[in-house]
Design a protein around this motif. Structure first.
Motif, PDB file in Angstrom:
ATOM      1  N   GLY A 187      37.398  50.996  42.054  1.00 22.30           N
ATOM      2  CA  GLY A 187      38.744  50.432  42.080  1.00 22.30           C
ATOM      3  C   GLY A 187      38.937  49.336  41.047  1.00 22.30           C
ATOM      4  N   ALA A 188      39.796  48.375  41.377  1.00 18.95           N
ATOM      5  CA  ALA A 188      40.155  47.328  40.405  1.00 18.95           C
ATOM      6  C   ALA A 188      38.920  46.568  39.930  1.00 18.95           C
ATOM      7  N   GLY A 189      38.134  46.042  40.869  1.00 18.64           N
ATOM      8  CA  GLY A 189      36.957  45.258  40.487  1.00 18.64           C
ATOM      9  C   GLY A 189      35.869  46.126  39.889  1.00 18.64           C
ATOM     10  N   GLY A 190      35.603  47.283  40.477  1.00 17.71           N
ATOM     11  CA  GLY A 190      34.537  48.166  40.008  1.00 17.71           C
ATOM     12  C   GLY A 190      34.789  48.679  38.605  1.00 17.71           C
ATOM     13  N   GLY A 191      36.060  48.964  38.282  1.00 17.56           N
ATOM     14  CA  GLY A 191      36.392  49.442  36.939  1.00 17.56           C
ATOM     15  C   GLY A 191      36.079  48.399  35.878  1.00 17.56           C
ATOM     16  N   VAL A 192      36.456  47.149  36.169  1.00 15.51           N
ATOM     17  CA  VAL A 192      36.164  46.065  35.207  1.00 15.51           C
ATOM     18  C   VAL A 192      34.651  45.935  35.023  1.00 15.51           C
ATOM     19  N   ALA A 193      33.902  45.975  36.129  1.00 18.57           N
ATOM     20  CA  ALA A 193      32.441  45.855  36.030  1.00 18.57           C
ATOM     21  C   ALA A 193      31.881  46.980  35.165  1.00 18.57           C
ATOM     22  N   ALA A 194      32.354  48.214  35.390  1.00 21.64           N
ATOM     23  CA  ALA A 194      31.841  49.346  34.607  1.00 21.64           C
ATOM     24  C   ALA A 194      32.125  49.160  33.127  1.00 21.64           C
ATOM     25  N   ALA A 195      33.340  48.730  32.800  1.00 24.14           N
ATOM     26  CA  ALA A 195      33.713  48.570  31.382  1.00 24.14           C
ATOM     27  C   ALA A 195      32.883  47.482  30.712  1.00 24.14           C
ATOM     28  N   ASN A 407      42.631  54.983  34.143  1.00 26.60           N
ATOM     29  CA  ASN A 407      43.071  55.259  32.768  1.00 26.60           C
ATOM     30  C   ASN A 407      42.893  54.070  31.822  1.00 26.60           C
ATOM     31  N   THR A 408      42.170  53.044  32.262  1.00 27.08           N
ATOM     32  CA  THR A 408      41.914  51.898  31.361  1.00 27.08           C
ATOM     33  C   THR A 408      40.402  51.594  31.343  1.00 27.08           C
ATOM     34  N   THR A 409      39.957  50.819  32.312  1.00 22.90           N
ATOM     35  CA  THR A 409      38.572  50.335  32.279  1.00 22.90           C
ATOM     36  C   THR A 409      37.547  51.463  32.372  1.00 22.90           C
ATOM     37  N   LEU A 410      37.798  52.447  33.235  1.00 25.48           N
ATOM     38  CA  LEU A 410      36.806  53.528  33.382  1.00 25.48           C
ATOM     39  C   LEU A 410      36.771  54.410  32.136  1.00 25.48           C
ATOM     40  N   VAL A 411      37.906  54.538  31.452  1.00 27.46           N
ATOM     41  CA  VAL A 411      37.931  55.310  30.206  1.00 27.46           C
ATOM     42  C   VAL A 411      37.105  54.590  29.141  1.00 27.46           C
ATOM     43  N   ARG A 412      37.285  53.273  29.070  1.00 24.58           N
ATOM     44  CA  ARG A 412      36.502  52.496  28.087  1.00 24.58           C
ATOM     45  C   ARG A 412      35.003  52.591  28.391  1.00 24.58           C
ATOM     46  N   ALA A 413      34.679  52.541  29.663  1.00 27.98           N
ATOM     47  CA  ALA A 413      33.263  52.657  30.035  1.00 27.98           C
ATOM     48  C   ALA A 413      32.733  54.037  29.639  1.00 27.98           C
ATOM     49  N   SER A 464      31.853  46.634  45.068  1.00 24.82           N
ATOM     50  CA  SER A 464      33.311  46.614  44.841  1.00 24.82           C
ATOM     51  C   SER A 464      33.937  47.772  45.597  1.00 24.82           C
ATOM     52  N   ALA A 465      33.696  47.780  46.895  1.00 20.53           N
ATOM     53  CA  ALA A 465      34.141  48.885  47.750  1.00 20.53           C
ATOM     54  C   ALA A 465      35.407  48.550  48.516  1.00 20.53           C
ATOM     55  N   GLY A 466      36.085  47.449  48.145  1.00 23.33           N
ATOM     56  CA  GLY A 466      37.242  46.995  48.909  1.00 23.33           C
ATOM     57  C   GLY A 466      36.758  46.117  50.057  1.00 23.33           C
ATOM     58  N   ALA A 467      37.637  45.220  50.538  1.00 21.84           N
ATOM     59  CA  ALA A 467      37.169  44.144  51.422  1.00 21.84           C
ATOM     60  C   ALA A 467      36.509  44.651  52.707  1.00 21.84           C
ATOM     61  N   VAL A 468      37.041  45.705  53.315  1.00 21.39           N
ATOM     62  CA  VAL A 468      36.452  46.156  54.581  1.00 21.39           C
ATOM     63  C   VAL A 468      35.114  46.848  54.318  1.00 21.39           C
ATOM     64  N   GLU A 469      35.105  47.778  53.364  1.00 24.58           N
ATOM     65  CA  GLU A 469      33.876  48.556  53.148  1.00 24.58           C
ATOM     66  C   GLU A 469      32.804  47.746  52.417  1.00 24.58           C
ATOM     67  N   SER A 470      33.176  46.779  51.601  1.00 24.42           N
ATOM     68  CA  SER A 470      32.154  45.926  50.966  1.00 24.42           C
ATOM     69  C   SER A 470      31.407  45.135  52.035  1.00 24.42           C
ATOM     70  N   ALA A 471      32.159  44.593  52.996  1.00 27.25           N
ATOM     71  CA  ALA A 471      31.501  43.848  54.080  1.00 27.25           C
ATOM     72  C   ALA A 471      30.630  44.792  54.903  1.00 27.25           C
ATOM     73  N   ARG A 472      31.170  45.995  55.189  1.00 31.94           N
ATOM     74  CA  ARG A 472      30.393  46.963  55.984  1.00 31.94           C
ATOM     75  C   ARG A 472      29.079  47.298  55.277  1.00 31.94           C
ATOM     76  N   LEU A 473      29.140  47.452  53.946  1.00 34.35           N
ATOM     77  CA  LEU A 473      27.936  47.807  53.194  1.00 34.35           C
ATOM     78  C   LEU A 473      26.893  46.688  53.274  1.00 34.35           C
ATOM     79  N   TYR A 720      36.749  40.014  35.613  1.00 37.10           N
ATOM     80  CA  TYR A 720      36.421  39.687  34.212  1.00 37.10           C
ATOM     81  C   TYR A 720      35.669  38.357  34.131  1.00 37.10           C
ATOM     82  N   ARG A 721      36.069  37.380  34.961  1.00 33.09           N
ATOM     83  CA  ARG A 721      35.400  36.069  34.938  1.00 33.09           C
ATOM     84  C   ARG A 721      33.949  36.202  35.409  1.00 33.09           C
ATOM     85  N   VAL A 722      33.742  36.931  36.499  1.00 27.18           N
ATOM     86  CA  VAL A 722      32.375  37.105  37.027  1.00 27.18           C
ATOM     87  C   VAL A 722      31.496  37.803  35.986  1.00 27.18           C
ATOM     88  N   LEU A 723      32.050  38.839  35.352  1.00 28.25           N
ATOM     89  CA  LEU A 723      31.261  39.587  34.359  1.00 28.25           C
ATOM     90  C   LEU A 723      30.974  38.738  33.128  1.00 28.25           C
TER      91      LEU A 723
END
Ligand SMILES: Cc1cc2nc3c(=O)[nH]c(=O)nc-3n(C[C@H](O)[C@H](O)[C@H](O)COP(=O)(O)OP(=O)(O)OC[C@H]3O[C@@H](n4cnc5c(N)ncnc54)[C@H](O)[C@@H]3O)c2cc1C
Ligand code: SF4
Length: 731
Positions: A187-195, A407-413, A464-473, A720-723
């Motif tokens: 998703g939003a966070g995971g795409g940035v991390a991948a790129a 169509n942005t970060t994952l494409v760049r990655a 970066s699984a979204g707030a519910v699933e990230s906590a579950r993981l 982007y800041r974390v990366l």
């Protein structure tokens, strides 16, 4: 390399045939649906396929045939009581009397009646006003009668549309033993991390539990999308039968299906929520990072400041706006904070309702601005400008003008050749060695009815699984040294779950106001984001932005109007009401900045497991009383704005019921909040899980508070800041 292993998985129970369950009641059903939507100059419900919808989709998806059979029996019993005849044998007037009685009063304040019959009335109307291509009905006559089509007013432009970029998708057999980094969720966070990681030369495996459907699949269905809750699985949802969650309220726990709003869904597909979102791309303002310092800590809350301020995030907001592509303008922004770059694109032009709202705002002295959108107003990023079609939020964009991870970060990655994207697969748990250092991820999937498992080693893991699933993981990733979950030594993982309660109002104008120019939100006010005074004269905690709402589909319009009591659910009055009110209706809504509490949380359910036998997320807690005060305040401001803009009838959105549990859903955040004190946070200010230098969180889970605006631009910027801190400053 750890290889995938197989074991037998559960098999789905086969549904019985429609005629079996309805007992040959097709004719009774036809008479009933036609009493709900009768013929006038336009066809009745049965003529456009509503009977076929109820007897096919119902069986396939959710066992609705049983519910339909119950409703038919209740209608017959009421008809017998009224006139000693079956429902089908009653006159039109008598049928209307029965539906009025069982369907509950149609006016505001109504209630009573029979819940199942009300469900039936809503479902028949939803099927009638849904799209012909996707099973709701088979004839576009209902849309034609409303003068509605999904196409933009000028028709679809002749532009080149890039197909979904699946270059990086790998098969299970291509899985390597080790990657430099495993990113969980695209998703939003995971795409940035991948790129960012692939650009820095790392090999990256992105594990995504959803699939990568074609745009057509996500650009049509009006009954199964993230904006329509009529009890069907959304096309971007995890199948309800295999993925329950539980909800604990007042000591009682119930199991909740994924189509139920209480489940708290976002979208589970490549791009996560960003594939189908509305793309409002707001910046937080300085106070949003200092909620506790600005307002104090209300009793019963865990309100806190972020460990960073607006100035720390500002360069990354600009980066996100340019990398993802955001159209907007600062003109009229009464909450404008310093910015280092202008928007990369000008705003989309105003809609017809926005012009009225602008006049109303001027009368009230409100400042208004264009809504910033991650949507191209001009060609950008090698893709076309928005065609202003009539269905945007909840759908994928047919011309790819809506900018998301896919169509942005994952494409760049993918361009780097260092990205591998594994679909339909879940991270079950994160592994650690005997010293507690993170070593990789256990993956699990169901493949052709069999369970598949693999373990992949990684130098670093990004969650970066979204707030519910990230906590579950994290909670599922137990070890001898952390028996309650990774980073959960202080019982912080999963707490502070929040989303956005909405305040707003619906207005009906005397004359048609709507030109249905998508996406819809083209005017907003930032005047109520902070420093507000409630109706009782005391200060509120925060506030929220108010904006013109997205263009609704016909089904959405029916639901909005009937829920507030402005539209009957049956008969000619309902049909005429839809034709008259749809072009005259406009909503103004905005997200309430929630006052987070430690008791609103995600835990693992000790009893309920999903189809793979894994403990599901248990949600508990609720909203803070301040949230309801702010919701009421924003509702009144929205109503005031609509009235000043010429709306003759205005209904303020009601209070959200406490039985709905904590807020999460599409704007879910906060479950792994970052901070400077490990006693009250899950990660350090750079997204590193306390005690684990090679485990980072980059999604909405990090948010300490969630702002009085839609959150996604802050998720992108913070990622982007974390990366940047990781790759360029070694943090
Ligand atoms: C219809 C809709 C409209 C929206 N409109 C807006 C808007 O206008 N503005 C705005 O700011 N926000 C909007 N949002 C919300 C926005 O999309 C989210 O805030 C954002 O996508 C959250 O980003 P994230 O990185 O936290 O997680 P997500 O984008 O939710 O990504 C998480 C991903 O992880 C995957 N996943 C989950 N668990 C696992 C696992 N165990 N293993 C592997 N993969 C996993 C999921 O399938 C998902 O793809 C909208 C969302 C929807 C659905
Ligand atoms: S961005 Fe939204 S409104 Fe514009 S063309 Fe795409 S789906 Fe339609």
């Amino acid at each position: 390399m750890q290889n995938g292993s197989s074991e037998a998985g559960p098999t789905a129970e086969q549904p019985r045939g429609a005629e079996d369950q309805l007992g040959g009641a097709r004719d009774r059903l036809r008479r009933a649906v036609d009493a709900v939507v009768p013929a006038d100059g336009t066809p009745a419900a049965s003529a456009v396929g509503v009977v076929e919808f109820l007897t096919s989709t119902a069986l396939r998806d959710h066992g609705w045939a049983d519910r339909v059979a119950v409703v038919l029996d209740r209608l017959d019993a009421a008809a017998d009581h009224l006139a000693g005849a079956s429902f089908a044998a009653l006159s039109d007037e008598q049928q209307a009397e029965v539906l009025d009685d069982l369907g509950g009063p149609d006016l505001p304040g109504g209630g009573g009646g029979d819940e199942e019959v009300r469900w039936f009335l809503t479902t028949v109307n939803a099927a009638y006003y849904a799209d012909p291509a996707s099973g709701g009905n088979h004839d576009p006559a209902a849309w034609a009668a409303l003068g509605w089509t999904p196409q933009p007013p000028e028709g679809w432009p002749a532009v080149e549309v890039p197909p979904p970029d699946r270059r990086a998708v790998i098969g299970r057999e291509q899985l390597q033993t080790r990657y430099d980094v495993v990113v969980v969720g695209s998703g939003a966070g995971g795409g940035v991390a991948a790129a960012e990681l692939t650009a820095a030369g790392r090999t990256v495996l992105v594990v995504e539990r959803g699939d990568y459907p074609d745009t057509d699949y996500l650009a049509a269905d009006h009954l199964r999308n993230a904006r329509t809750d009529i009890g069907l699985d959304h096309r971007t949802l995890l199948p309800s039968a295999a993925n329950p969650r539980t909800l604990e309220i007042g000591g009682r726990t119930s199991t909740v299906s994924s189509w139920d709003p209480r489940w708290g869904s976002n979208a589970y597909t490549v791009g996560g929520g960003t594939r189908v979102y509305g793309a409002q791309a707001w910046r937080f303002v300085p106070e949003d990072f200092r909620m506790a310092s600005t307002y104090g800590v209300p009793e019963g809350s865990a309100l806190a400041d972020w460990p960073i301020g607006y100035a720390d995030l500002e360069p990354y907001y600009s980066r996100a706006e340019w990398e993802i592509g955001v159209s907007g303008s600062t003109d009229g922004d009464s909450a404008l904070a310093p910015r280092s770059r202008p928007f990369p694109m000008p705003p989309l032009g105003r809609t017809a309702p926005a012009r009225r709202l602008a006049a109303g705002a001027a009368q009230l002295g409100l400042s208004t601005l264009a809504v910033p959108l991650a949507i191209n107003s001009t060609p950008y990023g090698g893709r076309a400008a928005c065609a202003r079609c009539r269905q945007c939020v909840g759908f994928a964009c047919p011309v790819e003008a809506k900018n998301g991870s896919h169509n942005t970060t994952l494409v760049r990655a993918a361009d780097t050749g260092r990205l591998s994207l594994l679909l339909g697969t879940r991270a079950q748990r994160i592994t650690t060695d005997e010293r507690g250092r993170v070593t990789g991820v256990v993956l699990v999937a169901e493949v052709d009815g069999h369970r598949w498992r693999a373990e992949v080693a990684a130098g670093d893991v990004v969650v970066s699984a979204g707030a519910v699933e990230s906590a579950r993981l994290l909670l599922s990733s137990t070890s001898a040294s952390e028996p309650t979950g990774l980073g959960n030594g202080r019982d912080q993982v999963g707490r502070h779950l929040q989303g956005h309660l909405y305040g707003g109002a619906l207005g009906v104008f005397d004359e048609p106001v709507n030109d249905y120019r998508g996406p819809g939100p083209s005017i907003a006010t930032n005047d109520h984001r902070h420093h507000n005074t409630g109706e009782d004269g005391t200060a509120l905690v925060g506030g929220g932005m108010l904006a013109e709402e997205f263009v609704p589909t016909p089904v959405g319009t029916f639901l909005y109007l009937s829920q507030v009591g402005l539209l009957s659910r049956h008969g000619l009055a309902a049909k005429e009401g839809m034709r008259r009110l749809m072009p005259r209706m406009q909503r103004v809504v905005g997200p309430v900045q929630e006052v987070t509490s430690a008791d609103s949380r995600v835990r693992l359910d000790p009893q309920v497991t999903d189809a793979l036998g894994l403990p599901v997320a248990r949600l508990s807690g609720g909203l803070h009383r301040e949230d309801h005060r702010t919701q009421a305040y924003l509702g009144e401001r929205a109503a005031e704005w609509l009235r000043a803009s010429g709306a003759e009838t205005v209904v303020v959105q009601g209070r959200r019921g406490d039985q709905l549990g904590p807020s999460s859903g599409q704007h879910q955040a906060g479950s792994c909040r970052m901070g400077s004190d490990p006693a009250h946070s899950v990660t350090d200010p750079y997204g590193r899980v306390w005690g684990h230098d090679n485990l980072r969180v980059v999604d909405g889970s990090l948010h300490v508070t969630n702002g009085g605006v839609n959150p996604v631009l802050t998720i992108y910027a913070n990622a982007y800041r974390v990366l940047d801190a990781w790759l360029n400053a070694g943090r």
